[in-house]
Design a protein around this motif. Structure first.
Motif, PDB file in Angstrom:
ATOM      1  N   TYR A 158      -9.962   6.648   3.599  1.00 53.49           N
ATOM      2  CA  TYR A 158     -10.551   6.049   4.515  1.00 53.49           C
ATOM      3  C   TYR A 158     -11.157   4.446   4.143  1.00 53.49           C
ATOM      4  CZ  TYR A 158     -10.492   9.947   7.336  1.00 53.49           C
ATOM      5  OH  TYR A 158     -10.471  11.041   8.185  1.00 53.49           O
ATOM      6  N   ALA A 159     -10.607   3.967   2.924  1.00 51.57           N
ATOM      7  CA  ALA A 159     -11.217   2.760   2.462  1.00 51.57           C
ATOM      8  C   ALA A 159     -10.361   1.663   2.749  1.00 51.57           C
ATOM      9  CB  ALA A 159     -11.140   2.802   0.733  1.00 51.57           C
ATOM     10  N   GLY A 160      -9.263   1.850   3.313  1.00 52.51           N
ATOM     11  CA  GLY A 160      -8.453   0.763   3.928  1.00 52.51           C
ATOM     12  C   GLY A 160      -7.880  -0.594   3.005  1.00 52.51           C
ATOM     13  N   ARG A 161      -8.183   0.062   1.481  1.00 48.83           N
ATOM     14  CA  ARG A 161      -8.104  -1.055   0.588  1.00 48.83           C
ATOM     15  C   ARG A 161      -6.591  -0.520  -0.364  1.00 48.83           C
ATOM     16  NH1 ARG A 161     -13.404  -0.736   0.708  1.00 48.83           N
ATOM     17  NH2 ARG A 161     -14.360  -3.027   1.369  1.00 48.83           N
ATOM     18  N   VAL A 162      -5.667  -1.391  -0.568  1.00 46.19           N
ATOM     19  CA  VAL A 162      -4.500  -1.164  -1.370  1.00 46.19           C
ATOM     20  C   VAL A 162      -4.804  -0.472  -2.620  1.00 46.19           C
ATOM     21  CG1 VAL A 162      -2.505  -2.356  -2.581  1.00 46.19           C
ATOM     22  CG2 VAL A 162      -3.389  -3.065  -0.297  1.00 46.19           C
ATOM     23  N   GLU A 163      -6.093  -0.945  -3.311  1.00 50.70           N
ATOM     24  CA  GLU A 163      -6.393  -0.231  -4.736  1.00 50.70           C
ATOM     25  C   GLU A 163      -6.544   1.218  -4.520  1.00 50.70           C
ATOM     26  OE1 GLU A 163      -9.381  -2.846  -3.441  1.00 50.70           O
ATOM     27  OE2 GLU A 163      -7.321  -3.575  -3.485  1.00 50.70           O
ATOM     28  N   VAL A 169      -2.466   7.724  -4.832  1.00 53.18           N
ATOM     29  CA  VAL A 169      -0.918   7.827  -5.074  1.00 53.18           C
ATOM     30  C   VAL A 169      -0.665   8.728  -6.473  1.00 53.18           C
ATOM     31  CG1 VAL A 169       1.237   6.804  -5.472  1.00 53.18           C
ATOM     32  CG2 VAL A 169       0.045   6.212  -3.670  1.00 53.18           C
ATOM     33  N   ALA A 170      -1.531   8.350  -7.567  1.00 47.90           N
ATOM     34  CA  ALA A 170      -1.324   8.901  -8.975  1.00 47.90           C
ATOM     35  C   ALA A 170      -1.692  10.499  -8.776  1.00 47.90           C
ATOM     36  CB  ALA A 170      -2.285   8.443  -9.814  1.00 47.90           C
ATOM     37  N   HIS A 171      -2.299  10.997  -7.736  1.00 48.80           N
ATOM     38  CA  HIS A 171      -2.519  12.460  -7.596  1.00 48.80           C
ATOM     39  C   HIS A 171      -1.653  13.359  -6.660  1.00 48.80           C
ATOM     40  CE1 HIS A 171      -6.426  11.900  -9.885  1.00 48.80           C
ATOM     41  NE2 HIS A 171      -6.489  10.784  -9.197  1.00 48.80           N
ATOM     42  N   LEU A 172      -0.456  12.515  -6.285  1.00 48.99           N
ATOM     43  CA  LEU A 172       0.375  13.393  -5.546  1.00 48.99           C
ATOM     44  C   LEU A 172       0.914  14.365  -6.183  1.00 48.99           C
ATOM     45  CD1 LEU A 172       2.068  10.318  -3.295  1.00 48.99           C
ATOM     46  CD2 LEU A 172       0.518  12.181  -2.695  1.00 48.99           C
ATOM     47  N   ASP A 176      -2.663  21.232  -8.262  1.00 45.96           N
ATOM     48  CA  ASP A 176      -3.293  21.757  -7.225  1.00 45.96           C
ATOM     49  C   ASP A 176      -2.998  21.158  -5.954  1.00 45.96           C
ATOM     50  OD1 ASP A 176      -5.146  22.663  -5.599  1.00 45.96           O
ATOM     51  OD2 ASP A 176      -6.962  22.020  -6.396  1.00 45.96           O
ATOM     52  N   PRO A 177      -2.524  22.205  -4.930  1.00 45.87           N
ATOM     53  CA  PRO A 177      -1.885  21.647  -3.795  1.00 45.87           C
ATOM     54  C   PRO A 177      -2.673  20.837  -2.889  1.00 45.87           C
ATOM     55  CG  PRO A 177      -1.737  23.971  -4.184  1.00 45.87           C
ATOM     56  CD  PRO A 177      -2.246  23.419  -5.161  1.00 45.87           C
ATOM     57  N   ARG A 178      -3.912  21.465  -2.907  1.00 44.86           N
ATOM     58  CA  ARG A 178      -4.917  20.839  -2.158  1.00 44.86           C
ATOM     59  C   ARG A 178      -5.296  19.389  -2.415  1.00 44.86           C
ATOM     60  NH1 ARG A 178     -10.408  23.770  -3.095  1.00 44.86           N
ATOM     61  NH2 ARG A 178      -9.161  23.633  -5.195  1.00 44.86           N
ATOM     62  N   VAL A 179      -5.169  18.837  -3.739  1.00 45.89           N
ATOM     63  CA  VAL A 179      -5.175  17.755  -4.321  1.00 45.89           C
ATOM     64  C   VAL A 179      -4.110  16.848  -3.993  1.00 45.89           C
ATOM     65  CG1 VAL A 179      -5.406  16.262  -6.159  1.00 45.89           C
ATOM     66  CG2 VAL A 179      -7.058  18.186  -6.141  1.00 45.89           C
ATOM     67  N   ALA A 180      -2.833  17.369  -4.184  1.00 47.06           N
ATOM     68  CA  ALA A 180      -1.669  17.014  -3.969  1.00 47.06           C
ATOM     69  C   ALA A 180      -1.396  16.651  -2.506  1.00 47.06           C
ATOM     70  CB  ALA A 180      -0.420  17.709  -4.483  1.00 47.06           C
TER      71      ALA A 180
END
Length: 180
Positions: A158-163, A169-172, A176-180
């Motif tokens: 919900y941050a709305g920031r590119v960073e 994205v690094a956690h996709l 853990d499927p809940r994290v991905a």
């Protein structure tokens, strides 16, 4: 069927009787119900908030804090809201935090940063939504803590920031499927 303008006026005509009912009642369940209605309608309950915020029952204090967010007399209640940010009851602290952030109190922002760093999901979300870019550092740190990662990812969404997106994205590829 009444025209829309008449229906709207009828709703506004309820405001004063709702407040009067709050003052006339002695029953805590009635106070709770009326406070919730006034809060939903964004109606300032008036001076009765002072004794309600001082009540011993956490449920009543939480309801009074939610109603206080609509108060026109913030100066009267500011110190109490700030004190309640450190209340023993987590629900009271959360309600004080929401009202304090709504009022943009410095003490509420400090409490929000502290609670977010401790892993409170709601505080993380408030930082993501309302904080400045520096506030996101606590959420990026939380991504490295398995017990706080899910809440941090949710908030950063919900941050709305590119960073923030890049950090998520690094956690996709997480196991853990809940994290991905």
């Amino acid at each position: 069927d009444k025209p829309a303008a008449t229906r709207q006026q009828t709703g506004a005509d309820l405001d004063e009787p709702l407040k009067l009912a709050l003052y006339a009642s002695e029953a805590p369940p009635t106070h709770l119900a009326l406070l919730e209605v006034l809060t939903a309608r964004r109606i300032d309950p008036g001076p009765i908030l002072t004794p309600l915020l001082a009540r011993a029952e956490p449920e009543m204090v939480r309801a009074a804090l939610r109603a206080a967010s609509a108060s026109d007399d913030r100066a009267r209640h500011r110190a109490v809201v700030e004190d309640l940010l450190s209340h023993a009851d987590a629900g009271v602290r959360a309600a004080a935090l929401r009202t304090g952030l709504y009022w943009n109190l410095g003490a509420a922002w400090q409490a929000c940063r502290k609670e977010a760093s401790a892993g409170l999901p709601e505080a993380m979300l408030f930082l993501a939504l309302l904080g400045d870019p520096r506030d996101l550092a606590a959420l990026y740190d939380a991504l490295r803590a398995p017990g706080r990662r899910l809440a941090a990812l949710y908030a950063l969404g919900y941050a709305g920031r590119v960073e923030a997106i890049d950090a998520c994205v690094a956690h996709l590829a997480d196991a853990d499927p809940r994290v991905a």
